[in-house]
Design a protein around this motif. Sequence first.
Motif, PDB file in Angstrom:
ATOM      1  N   GLY A 293       0.792  -1.215   0.000  1.00  0.00           N
ATOM      2  CA  GLY A 293       0.000   0.000   0.000  1.00  0.00           C
ATOM      3  C   GLY A 293       0.828   1.270   0.000  1.00  0.00           C
ATOM      4  O   GLY A 293       0.269   2.370   0.086  1.00  0.00           O
ATOM      5  N   GLY A 294       2.146   1.138  -0.067  1.00  0.00           N
ATOM      6  CA  GLY A 294       3.004   2.308  -0.162  1.00  0.00           C
ATOM      7  C   GLY A 294       3.530   2.830   1.157  1.00  0.00           C
ATOM      8  O   GLY A 294       4.073   3.941   1.219  1.00  0.00           O
ATOM      9  N   GLU A 378      -2.623 -17.330  -7.767  1.00  0.00           N
ATOM     10  CA  GLU A 378      -1.364 -16.720  -8.203  1.00  0.00           C
ATOM     11  C   GLU A 378      -1.255 -15.258  -7.781  1.00  0.00           C
ATOM     12  O   GLU A 378      -0.160 -14.761  -7.522  1.00  0.00           O
ATOM     13  CB  GLU A 378      -1.263 -16.829  -9.724  1.00  0.00           C
ATOM     14  CG  GLU A 378      -0.001 -16.250 -10.317  1.00  0.00           C
ATOM     15  CD  GLU A 378       0.032 -16.340 -11.838  1.00  0.00           C
ATOM     16  OE1 GLU A 378       1.141 -16.269 -12.418  1.00  0.00           O
ATOM     17  OE2 GLU A 378      -1.057 -16.490 -12.451  1.00  0.00           O
ATOM     18  N   ASN A 379      -2.379 -14.558  -7.688  1.00  0.00           N
ATOM     19  CA  ASN A 379      -2.365 -13.128  -7.369  1.00  0.00           C
ATOM     20  C   ASN A 379      -2.902 -12.835  -5.964  1.00  0.00           C
ATOM     21  O   ASN A 379      -3.443 -11.766  -5.706  1.00  0.00           O
ATOM     22  CB  ASN A 379      -3.171 -12.362  -8.416  1.00  0.00           C
ATOM     23  CG  ASN A 379      -2.561 -12.502  -9.798  1.00  0.00           C
ATOM     24  OD1 ASN A 379      -1.343 -12.603  -9.943  1.00  0.00           O
ATOM     25  ND2 ASN A 379      -3.396 -12.524 -10.823  1.00  0.00           N
ATOM     26  N   GLU A 380      -2.718 -13.791  -5.070  1.00  0.00           N
ATOM     27  CA  GLU A 380      -3.122 -13.619  -3.668  1.00  0.00           C
ATOM     28  C   GLU A 380      -2.347 -12.492  -2.996  1.00  0.00           C
ATOM     29  O   GLU A 380      -1.144 -12.345  -3.211  1.00  0.00           O
ATOM     30  CB  GLU A 380      -2.864 -14.910  -2.893  1.00  0.00           C
ATOM     31  CG  GLU A 380      -4.016 -15.890  -2.906  1.00  0.00           C
ATOM     32  CD  GLU A 380      -4.991 -15.644  -1.755  1.00  0.00           C
ATOM     33  OE1 GLU A 380      -4.864 -14.601  -1.084  1.00  0.00           O
ATOM     34  OE2 GLU A 380      -5.867 -16.495  -1.552  1.00  0.00           O
ATOM     35  N   PHE A 381      -3.024 -11.724  -2.148  1.00  0.00           N
ATOM     36  CA  PHE A 381      -2.320 -10.791  -1.262  1.00  0.00           C
ATOM     37  C   PHE A 381      -2.727 -11.011   0.188  1.00  0.00           C
ATOM     38  O   PHE A 381      -2.255 -10.321   1.086  1.00  0.00           O
ATOM     39  CB  PHE A 381      -2.595  -9.334  -1.677  1.00  0.00           C
ATOM     40  CG  PHE A 381      -3.985  -8.844  -1.361  1.00  0.00           C
ATOM     41  CD1 PHE A 381      -4.227  -8.073  -0.230  1.00  0.00           C
ATOM     42  CD2 PHE A 381      -5.054  -9.150  -2.191  1.00  0.00           C
ATOM     43  CE1 PHE A 381      -5.520  -7.619   0.060  1.00  0.00           C
ATOM     44  CE2 PHE A 381      -6.336  -8.699  -1.915  1.00  0.00           C
ATOM     45  CZ  PHE A 381      -6.574  -7.933  -0.787  1.00  0.00           C
ATOM     46  N   ILE A 382      -3.598 -12.003   0.425  1.00  0.00           N
ATOM     47  CA  ILE A 382      -4.087 -12.284   1.775  1.00  0.00           C
ATOM     48  C   ILE A 382      -3.469 -13.555   2.343  1.00  0.00           C
ATOM     49  O   ILE A 382      -3.266 -13.675   3.550  1.00  0.00           O
ATOM     50  CB  ILE A 382      -5.628 -12.379   1.764  1.00  0.00           C
ATOM     51  CG1 ILE A 382      -6.219 -11.015   1.388  1.00  0.00           C
ATOM     52  CG2 ILE A 382      -6.179 -12.835   3.106  1.00  0.00           C
ATOM     53  CD1 ILE A 382      -7.721 -11.020   1.198  1.00  0.00           C
ATOM     54  N   ALA A 383      -3.187 -14.530   1.494  1.00  0.00           N
ATOM     55  CA  ALA A 383      -2.592 -15.796   1.924  1.00  0.00           C
ATOM     56  C   ALA A 383      -1.306 -16.030   1.141  1.00  0.00           C
ATOM     57  O   ALA A 383      -1.113 -15.468   0.063  1.00  0.00           O
ATOM     58  CB  ALA A 383      -3.571 -16.949   1.707  1.00  0.00           C
ATOM     59  N   THR A 384      -0.429 -16.888   1.665  1.00  0.00           N
ATOM     60  CA  THR A 384       0.871 -17.086   1.029  1.00  0.00           C
ATOM     61  C   THR A 384       0.987 -18.454   0.354  1.00  0.00           C
ATOM     62  O   THR A 384       0.339 -19.423   0.756  1.00  0.00           O
ATOM     63  CB  THR A 384       2.021 -16.981   2.048  1.00  0.00           C
ATOM     64  OG1 THR A 384       2.011 -18.137   2.894  1.00  0.00           O
ATOM     65  CG2 THR A 384       1.896 -15.730   2.893  1.00  0.00           C
ATOM     66  N   GLN A 385       1.821 -18.491  -0.653  1.00  0.00           N
ATOM     67  CA  GLN A 385       2.107 -19.738  -1.355  1.00  0.00           C
ATOM     68  C   GLN A 385       2.733 -20.748  -0.384  1.00  0.00           C
ATOM     69  O   GLN A 385       2.425 -21.944  -0.435  1.00  0.00           O
ATOM     70  CB  GLN A 385       3.054 -19.461  -2.517  1.00  0.00           C
ATOM     71  CG  GLN A 385       3.387 -20.676  -3.365  1.00  0.00           C
ATOM     72  CD  GLN A 385       4.271 -20.310  -4.553  1.00  0.00           C
ATOM     73  OE1 GLN A 385       4.811 -19.199  -4.638  1.00  0.00           O
ATOM     74  NE2 GLN A 385       4.427 -21.227  -5.481  1.00  0.00           N
ATOM     75  N   TRP A 386       3.580 -20.262   0.495  1.00  0.00           N
ATOM     76  CA  TRP A 386       4.285 -21.145   1.425  1.00  0.00           C
ATOM     77  C   TRP A 386       3.308 -21.978   2.241  1.00  0.00           C
ATOM     78  O   TRP A 386       3.510 -23.183   2.427  1.00  0.00           O
ATOM     79  CB  TRP A 386       5.175 -20.331   2.366  1.00  0.00           C
ATOM     80  CG  TRP A 386       5.966 -21.187   3.314  1.00  0.00           C
ATOM     81  CD1 TRP A 386       7.210 -21.710   3.123  1.00  0.00           C
ATOM     82  CD2 TRP A 386       5.535 -21.650   4.614  1.00  0.00           C
ATOM     83  NE1 TRP A 386       7.585 -22.459   4.212  1.00  0.00           N
ATOM     84  CE2 TRP A 386       6.583 -22.448   5.142  1.00  0.00           C
ATOM     85  CE3 TRP A 386       4.375 -21.470   5.365  1.00  0.00           C
ATOM     86  CZ2 TRP A 386       6.492 -23.049   6.393  1.00  0.00           C
ATOM     87  CZ3 TRP A 386       4.279 -22.067   6.616  1.00  0.00           C
ATOM     88  CH2 TRP A 386       5.336 -22.850   7.117  1.00  0.00           C
ATOM     89  N   ALA A 421      -0.757  -9.367  -7.457  1.00  0.00           N
ATOM     90  CA  ALA A 421      -1.227  -9.217  -6.081  1.00  0.00           C
ATOM     91  C   ALA A 421      -1.607  -7.759  -5.799  1.00  0.00           C
ATOM     92  O   ALA A 421      -2.606  -7.486  -5.128  1.00  0.00           O
ATOM     93  CB  ALA A 421      -0.154  -9.684  -5.104  1.00  0.00           C
ATOM     94  N   LEU A 422      -0.816  -6.822  -6.332  1.00  0.00           N
ATOM     95  CA  LEU A 422      -1.125  -5.411  -6.127  1.00  0.00           C
ATOM     96  C   LEU A 422      -2.431  -5.044  -6.818  1.00  0.00           C
ATOM     97  O   LEU A 422      -3.255  -4.300  -6.263  1.00  0.00           O
ATOM     98  CB  LEU A 422       0.014  -4.540  -6.650  1.00  0.00           C
ATOM     99  CG  LEU A 422      -0.172  -3.027  -6.495  1.00  0.00           C
ATOM    100  CD1 LEU A 422      -0.378  -2.658  -5.028  1.00  0.00           C
ATOM    101  CD2 LEU A 422       1.011  -2.271  -7.085  1.00  0.00           C
ATOM    102  N   ASP A 423      -2.635  -5.550  -8.018  1.00  0.00           N
ATOM    103  CA  ASP A 423      -3.889  -5.299  -8.733  1.00  0.00           C
ATOM    104  C   ASP A 423      -5.067  -5.836  -7.932  1.00  0.00           C
ATOM    105  O   ASP A 423      -6.115  -5.192  -7.810  1.00  0.00           O
ATOM    106  CB  ASP A 423      -3.842  -5.961 -10.114  1.00  0.00           C
ATOM    107  CG  ASP A 423      -5.128  -5.780 -10.904  1.00  0.00           C
ATOM    108  OD1 ASP A 423      -5.607  -4.633 -10.987  1.00  0.00           O
ATOM    109  OD2 ASP A 423      -5.650  -6.778 -11.434  1.00  0.00           O
ATOM    110  N   SER A 424      -4.898  -7.009  -7.354  1.00  0.00           N
ATOM    111  CA  SER A 424      -5.958  -7.607  -6.548  1.00  0.00           C
ATOM    112  C   SER A 424      -6.261  -6.748  -5.320  1.00  0.00           C
ATOM    113  O   SER A 424      -7.426  -6.489  -5.009  1.00  0.00           O
ATOM    114  CB  SER A 424      -5.548  -9.023  -6.110  1.00  0.00           C
ATOM    115  OG  SER A 424      -6.498  -9.572  -5.225  1.00  0.00           O
ATOM    116  N   MET A 425      -5.226  -6.304  -4.609  1.00  0.00           N
ATOM    117  CA  MET A 425      -5.440  -5.507  -3.411  1.00  0.00           C
ATOM    118  C   MET A 425      -6.077  -4.167  -3.758  1.00  0.00           C
ATOM    119  O   MET A 425      -6.966  -3.681  -3.042  1.00  0.00           O
ATOM    120  CB  MET A 425      -4.119  -5.279  -2.683  1.00  0.00           C
ATOM    121  CG  MET A 425      -4.309  -4.667  -1.296  1.00  0.00           C
ATOM    122  SD  MET A 425      -2.772  -4.470  -0.369  1.00  0.00           S
ATOM    123  CE  MET A 425      -2.179  -2.936  -1.081  1.00  0.00           C
TER     124      MET A 425
END
Length: 453
Positions: A293-294, A378-386, A421-425
Amino acid sequence: MTGPRSLILLAALALAPLSFAQIERGEPLLRRPALGMQIRPLTLETAQNAGLTEAKGVLIGTVTEGLSAQKWGLQPGDILTKLAGEPVAAAADVTRILATLKTGQEVAIEYIRGRDIRTARAPLAPRAYMKADGFRVHYDQVVSQGKRIRVIATHPATPGPHPTIFMIGGIGQYSIDGDYAATAYGNVLASFADRYTIIRVDKPGQGDSEGPAYSELGFGQEEDAYLQALRLAKTFEFVDPQRIAIFGHSMGGCFGPFVASQEKVAGVAVYGTLTKTYTEYLLENSRRQMAMGGGAPGDVNNALRDLAQVSHHIFIEGLSPQQVIERRPELADAVRGNIPDGRTFSGVGLGFWRELAARNLSGAWLNVDAKVLAMWGENEFIATQWDHEEIARIVNGVRPGTAEYKMVEGSDHGFFKTTSALDSMTRWGQGAEFNPEVIRVLDEWLKRTLAGA
């Protein structure tokens, strides 16, 4: 996003014989009135933009045609401040007040649009039953911890029993009762309704389900509602009890392994969830979203340092917000910024988060005797791939070859098409085109998992 208060959270084996004596249906549930609107937490920034000095009220999201909210003239972005003459400070107040009202009762509201305070009056509309649409619909209920819980099933019109999808949705105050096109997860589930029985459960206190205000709902209480509903589902003649797969999204993916470890299923699929400790996830998620978010690096570090201490005091030690402020006055701003109403964090009661923080999510997967699919957008910003790769590693470590990880291309946390992810957020909550890739991945796994169960 400027701080943590803006965070978006989260989400072929022998079957043990089922003891039907464990299942209690209770008396049939009566239909409750339906407001027909999505309720979101009100941030201090949004409240101030509307001319308020405090974040007291709830933000209106989508409005359902033909129900009470539309009759009042509410629109997305309005702020509800009074219901039936009582002040609304948070979502829990809406649930509490609604529980005292009856279908057909004329009710007045007060709300803010822009900076204008408006009023409206209309009779409360009844909740409509789901309509059969190429499938059959069955309404039922089951008792969980003394409360009757609404269970809704759709099943193919062809003779059963059928393979079954047991849906556990993400966090939040909402009902799954209604047509697929108008309810959460309907964009995914509708594609399976002609081939599978689909079981949906309204959380305690939501829809027709009896239970507490959402701010008072505990993790264990919600978990037991799903467990009892699963046991009930196994008694339905249109359900094949040996071919049931849980599909848990977001927080539903946390409930999934706990439910499956207590009641045997053939498979557990999760999407956009977590397996690390909750407080670990909270800090990681907060840093990621503030940075995206900057937020200035130094400011982000300061916010995370305070959040780490606040979350430990409240979620681990169990202190109240006021107790933290009294003992650690230097954290007062952080406490009030993250828990402005003193009762909820990100719209959810503090007790729920305390219970979740005490749970061993990774350990729960060790006890899941079923096939497992961990999906990550692929474009998650809430959960992680890990987290999703880790779920597959954990399960395969004790039952080799039974778990798999799949990335869902071009998809975000809400199954929408986004470019990053940024586009999604940036577009979160504004609506976007549904990405059917999740259906393809889930469908392929279900065919393999339930066909051979």
